[in-house]
Design an enzyme around this catalytic site. Sequence first.
Site, short mmCIF file in Angstrom:
data_model
loop_
_atom_site.label_atom_id
_atom_site.label_comp_id
_atom_site.label_asym_id
_atom_site.label_seq_id
_atom_site.Cartn_x
_atom_site.Cartn_y
_atom_site.Cartn_z
N HIS A 90 0.81 -1.21 0.00
CA HIS A 90 0.00 0.00 0.00
C HIS A 90 0.85 1.27 0.00
CE1 HIS A 90 -2.94 -2.72 2.37
NE2 HIS A 90 -3.10 -2.90 1.07
N LYS A 92 6.30 5.60 7.59
CA LYS A 92 5.80 4.72 8.64
C LYS A 92 6.96 4.18 9.47
CE LYS A 92 1.88 3.26 5.83
NZ LYS A 92 1.26 2.15 5.10
N TYR A 109 2.23 0.99 14.16
CA TYR A 109 3.03 1.88 13.35
C TYR A 109 2.55 3.32 13.44
CZ TYR A 109 -0.52 0.85 9.71
OH TYR A 109 -1.68 0.66 9.01
N ASP A 161 -6.29 -5.98 -2.16
CA ASP A 161 -4.92 -6.41 -2.43
C ASP A 161 -4.85 -7.39 -3.60
OD1 ASP A 161 -4.14 -4.75 -0.41
OD2 ASP A 161 -3.81 -6.34 1.06
#
Length: 182
Positions: free
Chosen positions: A61, A70, A130, A169
């Site tokens: 992503h 991140k 995260y 996905d």
Amino acid sequence: MEIEALAIPDVLCIRPRVFGDHRGFFMETWQAERYAAAGVPDRFVQDNHSRSARGVLRGLHYQIHQPQGKLVRVARGEIFDVAVDLRRSSPYFGRWVGATLSEDNYRMLWVPPGFAHGFLVVSEIADLLYKCTDYYAPEHERTLRWDDPAVGVEWPLPGGEAPLLSDKDQLGTTLEWAEVYP
């Protein structure tokens, strides 16, 4: 803490100092000055927690606008974490790096803006935490195909098993047709 630049030098593997004894452990997971000195920005706007079962693959992503950096770590279980460079101007464009993150090795991965990010759960269950440098913007989210041969991520799938994927996905775009960064 120890900082290791991976094969794509902008992606950093961070090993925090862990103080443990028979009672448990303590570690500092974020400290603005120390991380900024290591090249990780000191402004995060969102924290996320993701739980997934063995064989779940999330990604790859990215947000084409409002790109997110991140800082990723695992609180429970183990994952194989991947970053793919989508900056056309980078000498590493289209290349990937990966690292095993687990509750036992305490490692964290800094994935800068301009990268697609994904992970595969290799333990029974994994809790991923995260921090993000920009807000989630679903209208700008894109998915790079997890198994694009042009990228060639070597996912540690046991016995060549297929991963468990979301509908989103499964419909990821190949690098050839993906929107990328300048």
